[in-house]
Write a protein that holds these residues in place. Structure first.
Motif, PDB file in Angstrom:
ATOM      1  N   VAL A 257       0.946  -1.122   0.079  1.00  0.00           N
ATOM      2  CA  VAL A 257       0.129   0.127  -0.025  1.00  0.00           C
ATOM      3  C   VAL A 257       0.830   1.131  -0.114  1.00  0.00           C
ATOM      4  N   ASN A 258       0.566   2.182  -0.825  1.00  0.00           N
ATOM      5  CA  ASN A 258       1.487   3.700  -0.832  1.00  0.00           C
ATOM      6  C   ASN A 258       0.532   4.511  -0.261  1.00  0.00           C
ATOM      7  N   LEU A 259       1.233   5.287   0.679  1.00  0.00           N
ATOM      8  CA  LEU A 259       0.599   6.457   1.524  1.00  0.00           C
ATOM      9  C   LEU A 259       1.350   7.715   1.073  1.00  0.00           C
ATOM     10  N   HIS A 260       0.756   8.461   0.636  1.00  0.00           N
ATOM     11  CA  HIS A 260       1.184   9.683   0.207  1.00  0.00           C
ATOM     12  C   HIS A 260       1.018  10.897   1.056  1.00  0.00           C
ATOM     13  N   LYS A 261       1.864  11.924   0.673  1.00  0.00           N
ATOM     14  CA  LYS A 261       1.895  13.327   1.725  1.00  0.00           C
ATOM     15  C   LYS A 261       0.394  13.747   1.978  1.00  0.00           C
ATOM     16  N   GLY A 262       0.016  14.114   3.300  1.00  0.00           N
ATOM     17  CA  GLY A 262      -1.169  14.461   3.581  1.00  0.00           C
ATOM     18  C   GLY A 262      -2.372  13.629   3.741  1.00  0.00           C
ATOM     19  N   CYS A 263      -2.241  12.336   3.331  1.00  0.00           N
ATOM     20  CA  CYS A 263      -3.319  11.481   3.485  1.00  0.00           C
ATOM     21  C   CYS A 263      -3.787  11.184   4.849  1.00  0.00           C
ATOM     22  N   THR A 264      -5.093  10.884   5.055  1.00  0.00           N
ATOM     23  CA  THR A 264      -5.537  10.653   6.347  1.00  0.00           C
ATOM     24  C   THR A 264      -6.566   9.423   6.267  1.00  0.00           C
ATOM     25  N   ILE A 265      -6.210   8.579   7.081  1.00  0.00           N
ATOM     26  CA  ILE A 265      -6.890   7.316   7.245  1.00  0.00           C
ATOM     27  C   ILE A 265      -7.270   7.085   8.566  1.00  0.00           C
ATOM     28  N   GLY A 266      -8.640   7.143   9.013  1.00  0.00           N
ATOM     29  CA  GLY A 266      -9.199   6.881  10.378  1.00  0.00           C
ATOM     30  C   GLY A 266     -10.693   6.684  10.449  1.00  0.00           C
ATOM     31  N   ARG A 267     -11.005   6.714  11.865  1.00  0.00           N
ATOM     32  CA  ARG A 267     -12.233   6.366  12.298  1.00  0.00           C
ATOM     33  C   ARG A 267     -13.145   7.694  12.228  1.00  0.00           C
ATOM     34  N   THR A 268     -14.567   7.434  12.095  1.00  0.00           N
ATOM     35  CA  THR A 268     -15.434   8.610  12.331  1.00  0.00           C
ATOM     36  C   THR A 268     -16.301   7.982  13.499  1.00  0.00           C
ATOM     37  N   ASN A 269     -16.542   8.744  14.380  1.00  0.00           N
ATOM     38  CA  ASN A 269     -17.206   8.698  15.682  1.00  0.00           C
ATOM     39  C   ASN A 269     -18.858   8.884  15.367  1.00  0.00           C
ATOM     40  N   ARG A 270     -19.259   9.322  14.317  1.00  0.00           N
ATOM     41  CA  ARG A 270     -20.823   9.321  13.840  1.00  0.00           C
ATOM     42  C   ARG A 270     -21.129   8.972  12.518  1.00  0.00           C
ATOM     43  N   GLY A 271     -22.142   8.797  12.222  1.00  0.00           N
ATOM     44  CA  GLY A 271     -22.420   8.258  10.983  1.00  0.00           C
ATOM     45  C   GLY A 271     -22.119   6.775  10.810  1.00  0.00           C
ATOM     46  N   ASN A 272     -21.186   6.598   9.783  1.00  0.00           N
ATOM     47  CA  ASN A 272     -20.692   5.271   9.635  1.00  0.00           C
ATOM     48  C   ASN A 272     -19.456   4.978  10.623  1.00  0.00           C
TER      49      ASN A 272
ATOM     50  N   GLY B 264      -7.259  -2.987   1.530  1.00  0.00           N
ATOM     51  CA  GLY B 264      -6.959  -4.364   0.681  1.00  0.00           C
ATOM     52  C   GLY B 264      -5.586  -4.126   0.383  1.00  0.00           C
ATOM     53  N   ASN B 265      -5.070  -5.061  -0.385  1.00  0.00           N
ATOM     54  CA  ASN B 265      -3.578  -4.917  -1.069  1.00  0.00           C
ATOM     55  C   ASN B 265      -3.604  -4.368  -2.210  1.00  0.00           C
ATOM     56  N   CYS B 266      -2.341  -3.672  -2.579  1.00  0.00           N
ATOM     57  CA  CYS B 266      -2.014  -3.051  -3.676  1.00  0.00           C
ATOM     58  C   CYS B 266      -2.986  -1.909  -3.900  1.00  0.00           C
ATOM     59  N   VAL B 267      -2.955  -0.925  -2.851  1.00  0.00           N
ATOM     60  CA  VAL B 267      -3.651   0.317  -2.843  1.00  0.00           C
ATOM     61  C   VAL B 267      -2.676   1.457  -2.999  1.00  0.00           C
ATOM     62  N   PHE B 268      -3.224   2.175  -3.840  1.00  0.00           N
ATOM     63  CA  PHE B 268      -2.378   3.623  -3.849  1.00  0.00           C
ATOM     64  C   PHE B 268      -3.469   4.814  -3.432  1.00  0.00           C
ATOM     65  N   ILE B 269      -2.920   5.766  -2.228  1.00  0.00           N
ATOM     66  CA  ILE B 269      -3.695   6.620  -1.714  1.00  0.00           C
ATOM     67  C   ILE B 269      -2.951   7.926  -1.857  1.00  0.00           C
ATOM     68  N   GLY B 270      -3.515   8.617  -2.721  1.00  0.00           N
ATOM     69  CA  GLY B 270      -2.942   9.893  -3.216  1.00  0.00           C
ATOM     70  C   GLY B 270      -2.806  11.092  -2.240  1.00  0.00           C
ATOM     71  N   ILE B 271      -2.228  12.037  -2.708  1.00  0.00           N
ATOM     72  CA  ILE B 271      -1.862  13.146  -2.084  1.00  0.00           C
ATOM     73  C   ILE B 271      -3.255  13.845  -1.437  1.00  0.00           C
ATOM     74  N   ASN B 272      -3.173  13.976  -0.287  1.00  0.00           N
ATOM     75  CA  ASN B 272      -4.428  14.753   0.541  1.00  0.00           C
ATOM     76  C   ASN B 272      -5.687  14.058   0.602  1.00  0.00           C
ATOM     77  N   ALA B 273      -5.628  12.746   0.250  1.00  0.00           N
ATOM     78  CA  ALA B 273      -6.934  11.907  -0.069  1.00  0.00           C
ATOM     79  C   ALA B 273      -7.147  11.375   1.329  1.00  0.00           C
ATOM     80  N   THR B 274      -8.594  11.450   1.786  1.00  0.00           N
ATOM     81  CA  THR B 274      -9.096  11.015   3.151  1.00  0.00           C
ATOM     82  C   THR B 274      -9.943   9.839   3.031  1.00  0.00           C
ATOM     83  N   VAL B 275      -9.623   9.081   3.828  1.00  0.00           N
ATOM     84  CA  VAL B 275     -10.322   7.509   3.819  1.00  0.00           C
ATOM     85  C   VAL B 275     -10.784   7.531   5.272  1.00  0.00           C
ATOM     86  N   VAL B 276     -12.127   7.634   5.467  1.00  0.00           N
ATOM     87  CA  VAL B 276     -12.810   7.450   6.666  1.00  0.00           C
ATOM     88  C   VAL B 276     -13.866   6.504   7.087  1.00  0.00           C
ATOM     89  N   GLY B 277     -14.120   6.193   8.146  1.00  0.00           N
ATOM     90  CA  GLY B 277     -15.370   5.454   8.656  1.00  0.00           C
ATOM     91  C   GLY B 277     -15.247   3.914   8.601  1.00  0.00           C
TER      92      GLY B 277
END
Length: 180
Positions: A97-112, A119-132
């Motif tokens: 998995v590639n993690l690039h500058k400014g990416c945020t991966i985390g939990r949410t405490n409301r909603g989802n 998974g495997n072989c994932v590219f997460i670009g600059i300043n992308a946010t993955v939450v929930g």
């Protein structure tokens, strides 16, 4: 590249070279902060030693690499342009998995509520946010500046805010290299 420890696989992914313990790799590791962070992160996960925890804390403050020791990250982590990367506790990340500058991966405490599983072989670009409490499949490219709070199937490209998912075979073809 099977049979190597997790740091060796991280080293290979970030340099394209096989890790050989010695003075040269020691110097390279301490001149390159992404390799240095990966080394202490893997050592802490392996031994849970206070020295490694303090080194992680120091590097986190210096470079903004806030990757929780409680996150689960598979072999072959790639930290590209490694500044201000955030991975929260409870996040599960697969191999290559590639993690690039400014990416945020985390939990949410409301909603989802909950943390992502990536998974495997994932590219997460600059300043992308993955939450929930979501699942990101294998072979997924998340474009820079995307906001992802929905499940993403295998072999996809995710673009935008809100996230738009496009199906594409070999989505990470030339983006995720030196697979382990």
């Amino acid at each position: 590249m099977r049979g190597m420890d997790k740091y060796s696989s991280d080293y290979y992914r970030m340099t394209g070279k096989k890790y050989k313990p010695g003075l040269k790799s020691f110097i390279q590791r301490h001149l390159s902060h992404n390799l240095q962070f990966a080394y202490y992160y893997r050592k802490y996960k392996e031994r849970s030693n206070i020295f490694y925890r303090l080194m992680l804390y120091r590097l986190s403050r210096k470079y903004g690499l806030e990757i929780s020791p409680e996150a689960q990250i598979g072999e072959g982590m790639y930290l590209g342009h490694p500044y201000n990367i955030t991975v929260g506790e409870g996040v599960i990340i697969g191999s290559n998995v590639n993690l690039h500058k400014g990416c945020t991966i985390g939990r949410t405490n409301r909603g989802n509520m909950g943390s992502p599983v990536i998974g495997n072989c994932v590219f997460i670009g600059i300043n992308a946010t993955v939450v929930g409490n979501i699942r990101i499949g294998n072979d997924v490219l998340i474009a820079p500046n995307s906001f992802v709070n929905i499940d993403v199937p295998d072999h996809s490209v995710v673009i935008g805010n809100p996230a738009v998912v496009h199906s594409k075979e070999n989505a990470t073809g030339n983006y995720v290299c030196y697979l382990v």
